[in-house]
Motif scaffolding. Structure first.
Motif, PDB file in Angstrom:
ATOM      1  N   LEU A  64      -2.336   1.542  10.068  1.00 48.44           N
ATOM      2  CA  LEU A  64      -2.445   0.163   9.604  1.00 48.44           C
ATOM      3  C   LEU A  64      -2.424  -0.814  10.777  1.00 48.44           C
ATOM      4  N   TRP A  87      -6.464   8.252   4.173  1.00 49.28           N
ATOM      5  CA  TRP A  87      -5.825   6.982   4.550  1.00 49.28           C
ATOM      6  C   TRP A  87      -6.682   6.112   5.477  1.00 49.28           C
ATOM      7  N   VAL A 113      -7.677   2.324   4.513  1.00 49.90           N
ATOM      8  CA  VAL A 113      -7.238   1.173   5.313  1.00 49.90           C
ATOM      9  C   VAL A 113      -8.440   0.311   5.708  1.00 49.90           C
ATOM     10  N   LEU A 159       0.840  -1.194   0.000  1.00 50.49           N
ATOM     11  CA  LEU A 159       0.000   0.000   0.000  1.00 50.49           C
ATOM     12  C   LEU A 159       0.871   1.239   0.000  1.00 50.49           C
ATOM     13  N   ALA A 186       1.112   6.593   8.976  1.00 50.57           N
ATOM     14  CA  ALA A 186       0.340   5.667   8.148  1.00 50.57           C
ATOM     15  C   ALA A 186       0.508   4.241   8.639  1.00 50.57           C
ATOM     16  N   VAL A 225      -9.283  -1.781   2.768  1.00 54.27           N
ATOM     17  CA  VAL A 225      -8.261  -2.825   2.618  1.00 54.27           C
ATOM     18  C   VAL A 225      -8.484  -3.932   3.648  1.00 54.27           C
ATOM     19  N   ASP A 226      -8.780  -3.553   4.869  1.00 55.26           N
ATOM     20  CA  ASP A 226      -9.002  -4.544   5.927  1.00 55.26           C
ATOM     21  C   ASP A 226     -10.151  -5.485   5.567  1.00 55.26           C
ATOM     22  N   ILE A 263      -3.405  -4.662  10.750  1.00 54.73           N
ATOM     23  CA  ILE A 263      -2.611  -4.977   9.559  1.00 54.73           C
ATOM     24  C   ILE A 263      -1.172  -4.580   9.843  1.00 54.73           C
ATOM     25  N   VAL A 304      -1.809  -7.908   2.576  1.00 57.57           N
ATOM     26  CA  VAL A 304      -0.932  -6.749   2.651  1.00 57.57           C
ATOM     27  C   VAL A 304       0.455  -7.208   3.099  1.00 57.57           C
ATOM     28  N   ALA A 308      -5.450  -1.106  12.801  1.00 52.52           N
ATOM     29  CA  ALA A 308      -6.512  -1.869  12.135  1.00 52.52           C
ATOM     30  C   ALA A 308      -6.196  -3.360  12.099  1.00 52.52           C
ATOM     31  N   LEU A 334       4.141  -1.626   3.092  1.00 49.46           N
ATOM     32  CA  LEU A 334       3.759  -0.214   3.062  1.00 49.46           C
ATOM     33  C   LEU A 334       4.936   0.528   2.444  1.00 49.46           C
TER      34      LEU A 334
END
Length: 349
Positions: free
Chosen positions: A191, A144, A148, A128, A187, A151-152, A196, A162, A194, A165
């Motif tokens: 992530l 962002w 995210v 990402l 960032a 993406v999650d 990730i 993932v 979350a 980054l």
């Protein structure tokens, strides 16, 4: 001109191997991702991979586009290959089939990758991209958190994984790079909050990776320095030298000037009049550049077939590619990559 009177780009296997080793020592414990964009900076993807074939630990490559990634995959079946250019749906499908890792820097591209992954019943491995200020693709910081979250959900659905980054540095100033690093760290925090936690993080460019260890992350994505191309307005790099040397033969000699068999149609910039080149008698100035030949100041005993070095390590007084680039406000990579197939490539030890 016959086949022996054409420009030649000599590619030194030993110099490439030494450069890569020097870069890896410098950035350790970060892992090197060797950038292969623009046909390995004009050196040739296949040649570079073959030249480095004795180094099995070098197994990370940045291809930029999917086509280059497929070329890397053909030579390195088990390597990890990162293609970060925004690609067509057909290219995405090919990338997933080839096991390439994709760079994703906006919501639309994310959704297209997910759609292709769903159709092909694949899980896309992705890096990402956060925009840290260069504005060359990448999700803006204010978007962002929502990105995210999307993406999650996709990762939970098994459509992507993932693995990284990443971002680019502008390398405009230390202060701006420090600010970019702050955006990057935030960032990563979002992530991880979350759930990730990418194994790979890579922000720095060649010069920053070399000179600023505090900006290195788990991976350093480096191209130019590995090929011996220093940064514009940058210093010489200890242990690093040009892999490529461009030369051309004298095709006509007169009392005060000689004509050399390289010109704009070979990809040599026509606005480099006044730049030095290397000759058997040392540096001489370029007086004119035409389509297929250029005129330079003569030297005593100059004759047809004498080699004139356009850029290289400086053995004959020639500049490196970056020194030429600085004269026309560009970067050394452009001087090398713009050379056409009319320039013969020859591998040397």
């Amino acid at each position: 001109m016959d086949g022996l009177m054409t420009p030649v780009l000599e590619l030194s296997t030993g110099r490439l191997v030494r450069n890569v080793a020097a870069v890896r020592r410098r950035i350790a414990p970060s892992v090197l991702m060797l950038a292969m964009k623009d046909d390995a900076y004009g050196h040739g993807v296949e040649w570079v991979l073959d030249a480095l074939s004795a180094d099995p630990a070098l197994d990370r490559f940045g291809s930029f586009d999917v086509e280059t990634g497929e070329r890397v995959r053909a030579r390195r079946p088990h390597a990890r290959v990162f293609a970060w250019a925004t690609s067509t749906d057909g290219e995405i499908a090919r990338a997933l089939d080839a096991g390439l890792e994709l760079g994703i820097g906006d919501e639309d591209y994310l959704r297209r990758v997910l759609a292709v992954a769903r159709d092909r019943e694949r899980t896309a491995a992705v890096h990402l991209k956060i925009d840290t200020g260069l504005h060359r693709n990448g999700v803006r910081p204010e978007r962002w958190p929502a990105f995210v979250a999307e993406v999650d959900g996709a990762q939970r659905a098994g459509l992507l994984r993932v693995v990284g980054l990443w971002s680019h540095l502008a390398e405009a100033s230390d202060a701006e790079d420090d600010a970019a690093a702050g955006v990057f760290r935030h960032a990563l925090e979002v992530l991880r909050a979350a759930g990730i936690d990418p194994a790979d993080t890579h922000l720095t460019a060649s010069a920053a990776s070399w000179w600023r260890p505090e900006l290195r992350a788990s991976v350093c994505r480096i191209g130019a320095f590995c090929y011996g191309i220093r940064s514009a307005d940058g210093p010489e790099i200890p242990g690093i030298g040009p892999v490529a040397t461009l030369s051309a033969p004298v095709i006509d000699a007169r009392a005060d000037t000689v004509d050399v068999g390289i010109g704009a149609l070979h990809g040599f910039p026509s606005n480099l009049v006044g730049a030095p080149v290397g000759t058997p008698a040392g540096p001489r100035a370029i007086r004119a550049i035409g389509d297929t030949r250029m005129t330079v100041d003569a030297w005593s005993g100059a004759s047809r077939g004498d080699a004139v070095t356009i850029f290289g390590p400086g053995d004959h007084g020639e500049p490196d590619a970056t020194a030429l680039a600085e004269r026309i406000d560009t970067v050394g990579e452009e001087i090398v990559t713009r050379l056409t197939p009319a320039v013969r490539r020859i591998a040397t030890r």
